[in-house]
Motif scaffolding. Structure first.
Motif, PDB file in Angstrom:
ATOM      1  N   VAL A   1       0.846  -1.192   0.000  1.00 45.53           N
ATOM      2  CA  VAL A   1       0.000   0.000   0.000  1.00 45.53           C
ATOM      3  C   VAL A   1       0.879   1.238   0.000  1.00 45.53           C
ATOM      4  N   ILE A   2       0.409   2.281  -0.686  1.00 47.07           N
ATOM      5  CA  ILE A   2       1.007   3.605  -0.591  1.00 47.07           C
ATOM      6  C   ILE A   2      -0.103   4.571  -0.196  1.00 47.07           C
ATOM      7  N   ASN A   3       0.168   5.435   0.771  1.00 49.30           N
ATOM      8  CA  ASN A   3      -0.853   6.331   1.297  1.00 49.30           C
ATOM      9  C   ASN A   3      -0.887   7.659   0.554  1.00 49.30           C
ATOM     10  N   SER A   4      -2.097   8.196   0.438  1.00 51.65           N
ATOM     11  CA  SER A   4      -2.281   9.560  -0.056  1.00 51.65           C
ATOM     12  C   SER A   4      -3.006  10.359   1.018  1.00 51.65           C
ATOM     13  N   LYS A   5      -2.790  11.637   1.018  1.00 51.44           N
ATOM     14  CA  LYS A   5      -3.452  12.534   1.957  1.00 51.44           C
ATOM     15  C   LYS A   5      -4.161  13.607   1.160  1.00 51.44           C
TER      16      LYS A   5
ATOM     17  N   LYS B   1      -6.997  10.505  -7.423  1.00 53.94           N
ATOM     18  CA  LYS B   1      -8.081  10.055  -6.570  1.00 53.94           C
ATOM     19  C   LYS B   1      -7.564   9.107  -5.492  1.00 53.94           C
ATOM     20  N   GLU B   2      -8.306   9.058  -4.380  1.00 52.41           N
ATOM     21  CA  GLU B   2      -7.891   8.217  -3.258  1.00 52.41           C
ATOM     22  C   GLU B   2      -8.417   6.798  -3.445  1.00 52.41           C
ATOM     23  N   ASP B   3      -8.108   6.218  -4.585  1.00 49.97           N
ATOM     24  CA  ASP B   3      -8.501   4.855  -4.885  1.00 49.97           C
ATOM     25  C   ASP B   3      -7.703   4.399  -6.094  1.00 49.97           C
ATOM     26  N   GLY B   4      -7.723   3.121  -6.390  1.00 48.17           N
ATOM     27  CA  GLY B   4      -6.997   2.637  -7.551  1.00 48.17           C
ATOM     28  C   GLY B   4      -5.604   2.155  -7.200  1.00 48.17           C
ATOM     29  N   TRP B   5      -4.726   2.166  -8.233  1.00 47.96           N
ATOM     30  CA  TRP B   5      -3.379   1.607  -8.116  1.00 47.96           C
ATOM     31  C   TRP B   5      -2.336   2.580  -8.619  1.00 47.96           C
TER      32      TRP B   5
ATOM     33  N   LEU C   1       4.716  -4.808 -16.132  1.00 50.06           N
ATOM     34  CA  LEU C   1       4.436  -4.343 -14.780  1.00 50.06           C
ATOM     35  C   LEU C   1       5.509  -4.857 -13.834  1.00 50.06           C
ATOM     36  N   THR C   2       6.203  -3.937 -13.144  1.00 53.82           N
ATOM     37  CA  THR C   2       7.258  -4.338 -12.210  1.00 53.82           C
ATOM     38  C   THR C   2       6.792  -4.297 -10.750  1.00 53.82           C
ATOM     39  N   SER C   3       5.865  -3.422 -10.417  1.00 51.05           N
ATOM     40  CA  SER C   3       5.309  -3.394  -9.062  1.00 51.05           C
ATOM     41  C   SER C   3       4.008  -2.615  -9.096  1.00 51.05           C
ATOM     42  N   SER C   4       3.154  -2.886  -8.116  1.00 52.09           N
ATOM     43  CA  SER C   4       1.876  -2.182  -8.006  1.00 52.09           C
ATOM     44  C   SER C   4       1.566  -1.949  -6.540  1.00 52.09           C
ATOM     45  N   PHE C   5       0.991  -0.792  -6.248  1.00 48.27           N
ATOM     46  CA  PHE C   5       0.692  -0.395  -4.876  1.00 48.27           C
ATOM     47  C   PHE C   5      -0.762   0.056  -4.800  1.00 48.27           C
ATOM     48  N   LYS C   6      -1.493  -0.525  -3.871  1.00 48.18           N
ATOM     49  CA  LYS C   6      -2.867  -0.106  -3.634  1.00 48.18           C
ATOM     50  C   LYS C   6      -2.859   1.249  -2.955  1.00 48.18           C
ATOM     51  N   ILE C   7      -3.646   2.204  -3.481  1.00 48.58           N
ATOM     52  CA  ILE C   7      -3.677   3.558  -2.926  1.00 48.58           C
ATOM     53  C   ILE C   7      -4.720   3.615  -1.817  1.00 48.58           C
ATOM     54  N   SER C   8      -4.289   4.091  -0.664  1.00 44.68           N
ATOM     55  CA  SER C   8      -5.176   4.213   0.485  1.00 44.68           C
ATOM     56  C   SER C   8      -5.048   5.616   1.056  1.00 44.68           C
ATOM     57  N   ASN C   9      -6.018   6.018   1.831  1.00 48.37           N
ATOM     58  CA  ASN C   9      -5.992   7.338   2.459  1.00 48.37           C
ATOM     59  C   ASN C   9      -5.408   7.220   3.862  1.00 48.37           C
ATOM     60  N   GLY C  10      -4.375   7.993   4.139  1.00 46.78           N
ATOM     61  CA  GLY C  10      -3.752   7.932   5.450  1.00 46.78           C
ATOM     62  C   GLY C  10      -2.505   8.791   5.508  1.00 46.78           C
ATOM     63  N   PRO C  11      -1.807   8.767   6.641  1.00 43.92           N
ATOM     64  CA  PRO C  11      -0.579   9.567   6.784  1.00 43.92           C
ATOM     65  C   PRO C  11       0.453   9.190   5.721  1.00 43.92           C
ATOM     66  N   GLN C  12       1.150  10.182   5.222  1.00 39.28           N
ATOM     67  CA  GLN C  12       2.125   9.953   4.157  1.00 39.28           C
ATOM     68  C   GLN C  12       3.448   9.480   4.755  1.00 39.28           C
TER      69      GLN C  12
ATOM     70  N   LEU D   1       3.941  -0.013   2.702  1.00 41.71           N
ATOM     71  CA  LEU D   1       3.080  -0.138   3.872  1.00 41.71           C
ATOM     72  C   LEU D   1       2.236  -1.407   3.793  1.00 41.71           C
ATOM     73  N   TYR D   2       1.830  -1.907   4.966  1.00 41.77           N
ATOM     74  CA  TYR D   2       0.963  -3.084   5.062  1.00 41.77           C
ATOM     75  C   TYR D   2       1.547  -4.277   4.295  1.00 41.77           C
ATOM     76  N   ASN D   3       2.840  -4.341   4.244  1.00 39.37           N
ATOM     77  CA  ASN D   3       3.489  -5.367   3.434  1.00 39.37           C
ATOM     78  C   ASN D   3       4.634  -5.989   4.227  1.00 39.37           C
ATOM     79  N   GLY D   4       4.558  -7.284   4.430  1.00 40.63           N
ATOM     80  CA  GLY D   4       5.572  -7.959   5.218  1.00 40.63           C
ATOM     81  C   GLY D   4       6.848  -8.214   4.432  1.00 40.63           C
ATOM     82  N   VAL D   5       7.970  -7.984   5.063  1.00 36.68           N
ATOM     83  CA  VAL D   5       9.281  -8.304   4.502  1.00 36.68           C
ATOM     84  C   VAL D   5       9.970  -9.248   5.467  1.00 36.68           C
ATOM     85  N   LYS D   6      10.514 -10.331   4.937  1.00 38.30           N
ATOM     86  CA  LYS D   6      11.128 -11.349   5.781  1.00 38.30           C
ATOM     87  C   LYS D   6      12.641 -11.109   5.872  1.00 38.30           C
ATOM     88  N   TYR D   7      13.158 -11.158   7.096  1.00 37.53           N
ATOM     89  CA  TYR D   7      14.592 -10.963   7.354  1.00 37.53           C
ATOM     90  C   TYR D   7      15.135 -12.163   8.119  1.00 37.53           C
TER      91      TYR D   7
END
Length: 544
Positions: free
Chosen positions: A358-362, A427-431, A440-451, A459-465
């Motif tokens: 996810v990537i946030n927009s304000k 718009k606060e929706d879409g990709w 397509l190399t990557s895609s991020f769902k657009i959500s409304n929230g702090p930038q 965001l909202y994406n797990g990375v394994k270490y």
């Protein structure tokens, strides 16, 4: 050739002739002042027509017709004509009756009936229709996809051909691109076609209603073996200038035992996830389900029987975003293994729905991180994320601060020297998608929230270490952002997290995850909200 096609391209003289025919038919209606009313006076005679019983019948008929027309709300001219008919017939302003040359020379009953019959037949045959004329609203609408299949059955070990008729939805000739891809399996499968040997895209040029084309999509024998009775989907994207559309074709295996859903359904939260799928058994076979993943456990039984069997799993903290990702950025669920009563076995691993980063927009504004430098980025709202076949897009100036407004299917190029000083208004929706050529190399769902931005992972994406690592969190806001750490881990002090209490406005901070040299793995994800940003970590021993 089709009559509809011919009517859409009539000669102007023919269009004028049709218009005059419609006007002539209207003039023959028995409305006071119209020639039709004059004809009615001549046939019935003034005295007979103006008698009380005839006037009552005309009064009732006119009102009934007017009510029916207004109730049906047909072609707008019929509403106007009905209004004029009632107004002229019952207007308090007297209207001169038509002049009849010889009122004494009337028609006998037989002749009158013959005239009325002939006129009624002519009026019925020449009726312009409920819609006397209409415009083609979808005259420029891209490719017609309503006749394309929505479901195709394939057989493992055999080639499957999927024909797609290429015809315009409107009347204007169309040219553009058609892309296609398979979704569902772990790895991206190359879907072949008879129009391209390498690229999963076809070019169409000058397609008209009378000169259609055909594209055959081909699921090869090798790819059918990889699917191995797994349900998948083909997404076909049509790119016609100004018109982008998406058509989904379900790939169903020709087998009595298969996984019916190509995506795991998700419920719950990232901290307490649940996922479900359906395995269809069309014969009397039975089977036993197992999951070889310590982060997931089956919660509704492991036995399969005839019918649709719902399999639901319950995961630990962060399990739904802990698996590997597919080529669209979605996390894969655990490997589902089934042992059948005949000794055969099946195994499937499919993505989890809504597990993309996810990537946030304000307020519709997205600050673009510097990780996007050297990429083509775009905004896709109406379809699933994809990249257009063209590659000539505007390039932003990396030397100054910039902001761009992106509409649906709008793309720009970010220079390699970009330092993180740009923003997008959308718009606060879409990709938000990144592309290389048309891939397509990557895609991020657009959500409304702090930038807030996290590297790596978004965001909202797990990375394994599995080793000590540094996570960078960027605050694009004009105020400081509090940082909270939430950890689930086995007891002991062999691990630690070093993090600042907050991040200053328009700056970045590093969070260091300290793990033992071997034996442990951590899944890390970040969720910002109005109270601050929380970094979640789930640490476990590596499962072997």
């Amino acid at each position: 050739e089709s009559l509809d096609v011919k009517l859409q391209w009539l000669d102007p003289i023919a269009i004028a002739g049709l218009g005059l025919c419609t006007v002539s038919w209207i003039m023959m209606l028995p409305i006071p002042g119209f020639p039709g009313d004059h004809l009615l006076h001549s046939i019935l005679g003034p005295d007979n027509l103006l008698s009380d019983d005839k006037q009552t019948a005309i009064f009732a008929s006119t009102l009934v017709i007017m009510v029916l027309i207004f109730a049906a709300d047909p072609w707008f001219p019929w509403l106007v004509i009905a209004t004029i008919a009632v107004w002229r017939r019952f207007s308090p302003t007297p209207i001169l009756d038509p002049f009849v040359v010889d009122e004494s020379s009337g028609l006998d009953d037989i002749s009158r009936n013959q005239f009325v019959t002939v006129i009624a037949m002519v009026m019925i045959l020449a009726f312009p229709g409920v819609n006397g004329s209409y415009s083609v609203t979808e005259w420029d609408e891209g490719i017609e996809t309503s006749q394309w299949p929505s479901e195709v059955v394939y057989t493992v070990g055999e080639e499957t051909i999927i024909p797609l008729a290429i015809a315009p939805e409107g009347v204007v000739p169309v040219s553009g691109w058609i892309q296609f891809r398979i979704e569902g399996p772990v790895s991206q499968l190359g879907l072949s076609s008879d129009c391209s040997d390498t690229e999963q895209a076809c070019r169409v040029d000058g397609i008209t209603q009378s000169e259609n084309s055909m594209i055959n999509l081909i699921l090869t024998e090798e790819n059918s073996l990889i699917l191995d009775n797994m349900t998948a989907s083909i997404r076909v994207f049509t790119e016609i200038t100004g018109h982008y559309d998406e058509h989904v074709i379900a790939l169903i295996p020709n087998h009595t035992r298969y996984q019916a859903n190509y995506l795991w359904d998700f419920s719950g939260t990232l901290q307490d996830p649940q996922i479900c799928t359906v395995v269809t058994v069309g014969d009397d076979s039975t089977g036993n389900v197992s999951v070889a993943n310590p982060r997931w456990s089956i919660i509704n039984g492991t036995t399969l029987s005839k019918g649709n069997n719902y399999i639901c799993l319950e995961g630990v903290n962060g399990a739904s975003i802990s698996g590997p990702i597919d080529y669209l950025g979605r996390h894969l669920g655990p490997l589902l293994q089934i042992t059948w009563d005949d000794g055969n076995s099946s195994s499937w691993q499919t993505p989890i729905v809504n597990s993309s980063p996810v990537i946030n927009s304000k307020d519709g504004i997205i600050s673009i991180p510097r990780e996007f430098s050297g990429s083509t980025i775009g905004y896709v709202e109406s379809t699933s994320p994809f990249c257009p076949s063209q590659s000539d897009f505007p390039v932003v100036d990396s030397d100054t601060s910039w902001n761009r407004t992106l509409g649906d299917y709008s793309f720009i190029q970010i220079p390699g020297t970009y330092s993180g000083n740009g923003s997008l208004l959308l718009k606060e929706d879409g990709w938000l998608v990144t592309c290389e050529d048309y891939t397509l190399t990557s895609s991020f769902k657009i959500s409304n929230g702090p930038q807030i931005w996290v590297s790596p992972g978004a965001l909202y994406n797990g990375v394994k270490y599995t080793t000590t690592s540094v996570i960078e969190i960027t605050n694009f806001q004009n105020e400081a952002e509090l940082i909270t750490i939430s950890i689930s881990a086995p007891p002991g002090e062999t691990w630690s997290i070093d993090s600042p209490e907050s991040i200053m406005s328009n700056s970045s901070a590093n969070v260091t995850l300290n793990l033992p040299e071997s034996g442990y793995e951590a899944v890390v994800w970040v969720i910002p909200d109005d109270s601050g940003t929380t970094l979640f970590t789930d640490i476990r021993e590596v499962w072997k």
